[in-house]
Design a protein around this motif. Structure first.
Motif, PDB file in Angstrom:
ATOM      1  N   SER A 269       0.864  -1.179   0.000  1.00  0.00           N
ATOM      2  CA  SER A 269       0.000   0.000   0.000  1.00  0.00           C
ATOM      3  C   SER A 269       0.899   1.227   0.000  1.00  0.00           C
ATOM      4  N   LYS A 270       0.337   2.343  -0.380  1.00  0.00           N
ATOM      5  CA  LYS A 270       1.127   3.565  -0.494  1.00  0.00           C
ATOM      6  C   LYS A 270       1.065   4.349   0.807  1.00  0.00           C
ATOM      7  N   LEU A 271       2.251   4.747   1.314  1.00  0.00           N
ATOM      8  CA  LEU A 271       2.340   5.623   2.476  1.00  0.00           C
ATOM      9  C   LEU A 271       2.568   7.043   1.989  1.00  0.00           C
ATOM     10  N   GLU A 272       1.645   7.927   2.342  1.00  0.00           N
ATOM     11  CA  GLU A 272       1.782   9.320   1.933  1.00  0.00           C
ATOM     12  C   GLU A 272       2.808  10.027   2.823  1.00  0.00           C
ATOM     13  N   SER A 275       2.370  10.772   6.642  1.00  0.00           N
ATOM     14  CA  SER A 275       2.512   9.730   7.657  1.00  0.00           C
ATOM     15  C   SER A 275       3.961   9.323   7.882  1.00  0.00           C
ATOM     16  N   LEU A 276       4.918  10.004   7.239  1.00  0.00           N
ATOM     17  CA  LEU A 276       6.333   9.661   7.343  1.00  0.00           C
ATOM     18  C   LEU A 276       7.105  10.828   7.952  1.00  0.00           C
ATOM     19  N   PHE A 287       7.575   5.739  10.876  1.00  0.00           N
ATOM     20  CA  PHE A 287       6.159   5.731  10.515  1.00  0.00           C
ATOM     21  C   PHE A 287       5.427   4.775  11.450  1.00  0.00           C
ATOM     22  N   PRO A 290       0.422   0.774   9.431  1.00  0.00           N
ATOM     23  CA  PRO A 290      -1.013   0.837   9.103  1.00  0.00           C
ATOM     24  C   PRO A 290      -1.747  -0.418   9.578  1.00  0.00           C
ATOM     25  N   ALA A 301      10.061  -1.076   2.422  1.00  0.00           N
ATOM     26  CA  ALA A 301       9.462   0.067   1.732  1.00  0.00           C
ATOM     27  C   ALA A 301      10.249   0.357   0.465  1.00  0.00           C
ATOM     28  N   GLY A 333       7.145  10.012   0.485  1.00  0.00           N
ATOM     29  CA  GLY A 333       6.174   8.956   0.202  1.00  0.00           C
ATOM     30  C   GLY A 333       6.844   7.684  -0.285  1.00  0.00           C
ATOM     31  N   TYR A 335       6.090   3.033  -0.954  1.00  0.00           N
ATOM     32  CA  TYR A 335       5.198   1.883  -0.970  1.00  0.00           C
ATOM     33  C   TYR A 335       5.679   0.889   0.092  1.00  0.00           C
ATOM     34  N   LEU A 336       4.747   0.445   0.934  1.00  0.00           N
ATOM     35  CA  LEU A 336       5.056  -0.476   2.022  1.00  0.00           C
ATOM     36  C   LEU A 336       4.489  -1.852   1.709  1.00  0.00           C
TER      37      LEU A 336
END
Length: 349
Positions: A269-272, A275-276, A287, A290, A301, A333, A335-336
Motif C-alpha cells: 500500500s502507499k504511504l503518503e 505519515s512519514l 512511521f 497501518p 518500503a 512517500g 510503498y510499504l
C-alpha cells in the motif's frame, strides 16, 4: 394438513440437507441419495398441486441408483442438466423432453471417480473440474464432453505434478475469465494455483504454481479480475487481502523511462508523506504501522528516486509498539509491503 396424509413428504424431511442448488427455476435440495426439486417459481413449496395426478409444475423427488452408497454432496449446472457428485460416483439429472417434470426427469450414472466432498465442483467455462483426495495427494480432474447421452471424457491435470496438492484441500476459487483456479486449505498459509489457456479446441498453456500468504487462509474467492483472501495473521487478527489478477485502473506502477513497472511486494500500500517523519541526524524515517500489517513476514518500503531511475527499497525495523523506521529519507512517500521469495522450476527433458 390434509396434504401430509394424501401424498408422501419430501424425502429430505428428517435427513441432513447436504447442499442447495438451482436449476430451471427450481430450488434443489440434495439430501442423502435423493434430489428434491421445488415447484418452478415457488422455491419453498415442496408439495404437489394434486394428490390425484401429476402436473408439469409438481415437485420432483428422485433418488440415485448405484451398487454402492451414493450420498449426493454437490452438483453443477451444465448444458445437458445437473451434474451430481457423490464420493465415488457422478450422475446426470436431465430430461429427454423440453419440459422438466416428474414424468420426464431422470438421473443417469455418467462416471465413477472419487470426489473430495469437502470441496465443490467448479466450471472452467465449457468443462467441469473437481478434486479427488483418495490417495496421499489430491488430484485435479477435468471433465469434458458432458452430454445427455454417452460417457464424458475425464483428464487428470495434476499428472505432471502428482505430489504438489495436499490431501486436505477444502477451499476452491476460480476465475474463468482469467483462466485461473486456486486451491487452499483453511488454517494453512499456502495457496496452489492452476493457470490454463485455450485456443479453439486446444489447450496451449497448463501450468502450476503456489503462493505463500502472509498468514493462514480462512476463506477465498474470485470477484471480477481480483482474488480476495481472508487471512489470519499474528494475534488471531483476520485481514481481507486483495490481489490483482490482471492490470486495472487501481494497479500501482513505478514509472521510469516512460515504462510502467509493477511493484513486487506482498500486500503493498502507499504511504503518503504526511505519515512519514524523517530525522536528518540519524538519517532515519519513522512511521506508524497501518492497520492490517500484523504478519511476521519482513516489512520493506520502496521509493522511486526520480523519473529516470527505479529507486530502491529498504527493510523496515521495529522501533517500539507499532512504530517502524527506515534507513534514508522516505519523507516524500513510499510503498510499504512484505518481501517475498520467487522461484521458477523449469521441466527437465
Amino acid at each position: 394438513s390434509t396434504t401430509e396424509f394424501t401424498v408422501s413428504k419430501p424425502s429430505f424431511i428428517g435427513k441432513t440437507i447436504n447442499n442447495l442448488l438451482f436449476y430451471r427455476n427450481r430450488l434443489i435440495m440434495v439430501s442423502d441419495e435423493n434430489v428434491i426439486m421445488s415447484r418452478p417459481g415457488d422455491f419453498f413449496n415442496f408439495w404437489p398441486k394434486s394428490a390425484i395426478t401429476y402436473t408439469a409444475t409438481d415437485v420432483i423427488d428422485l433418488s440415485v441408483s448405484s451398487e454402492y452408497p451414493a450420498i449426493i454432496y454437490d452438483g453443477i449446472s451444465v448444458n445437458a442438466g445437473i451434474l451430481l457428485f457423490s464420493p465415488n460416483k457422478q450422475f446426470m439429472l436431465t430430461t429427454d423432453s423440453d419440459v422438466l417434470s416428474p414424468l420426464t426427469a431422470k438421473i443417469n450414472s455418467v462416471s465413477n471417480y472419487n470426489y473430495n466432498y469437502t470441496t465443490n465442483p467448479f466450471s472452467l467455462g465449457t468443462t467441469v473440474g473437481f478434486l479427488d483426495n483418495a490417495g496421499a495427494n489430491s488430484r485435479f480432474f477435468e471433465m469434458t464432453s458432458v452430454l445427455r447421452e454417452g460417457e464424458p471424457v475425464v483428464v487428470e491435470q495434476t499428472r505432471p505434478v502428482p505430489e504438489l496438492l495436499p490431501k486436505d484441500l477444502t477451499l476452491v476459487a476460480d476465475s474463468r475469465e482469467n483462466n485461473i483456479i486456486l486451491f487452499g486449505t483453511k488454517n494453512q498459509d499456502t495457496v496452489y494455483g492452476y493457470r490454463y489457456f485455450n485456443t479453439t479446441n486446444q489447450r496451449v498453456q497448463s501450468s502450476w504454481f503456489k503462493w505463500k500468504l502472509s498468514g493462514t487462509l480462512q476463506y477465498h474467492c474470485m470477484l471480477d479480475d481480483s482474488y480476495y483472501a481472508v487471512v489470519r495473521n499474528v494475534g488471531q487478527q483476520d485481514v481481507i487481502q486483495r490481489f490483482d489478477i490482471t492490470l486495472d485502473d487501481t494497479t500501482s506502477f513505478i514509472t521510469a523511462d516512460d515504462i510502467n513497472y509493477r511493484i513486487h511486494f506482498d500486500n503493498y500500500s502507499k504511504l503518503e508523506s504526511i505519515s512519514l517523519t524523517y530525522d536528518e541526524p540519524t538519517n532515519l524515517t519513522t512511521f506508524t504501522l497501518p492497520s492490517g500489517y500484523n504478519s511476521s513476514n519482513q516489512l520493506a518500503a520502496y521509493q522511486q528516486i526520480d523519473d529516470n531511475g527505479l529507486g530502491s527499497y529498504r527493510v523496515a525495523t521495529l522501533v517500539s509498539g507499532t512504530t517502524y523506521s527506515l534507513p534514508g529519507d522516505f519523507s516524500s512517500g513510499c510503498y510499504l509491503g512484505y518481501l517475498f521469495d520467487m522461484e521458477v522450476k523449469l521441466p527437465s527433458i
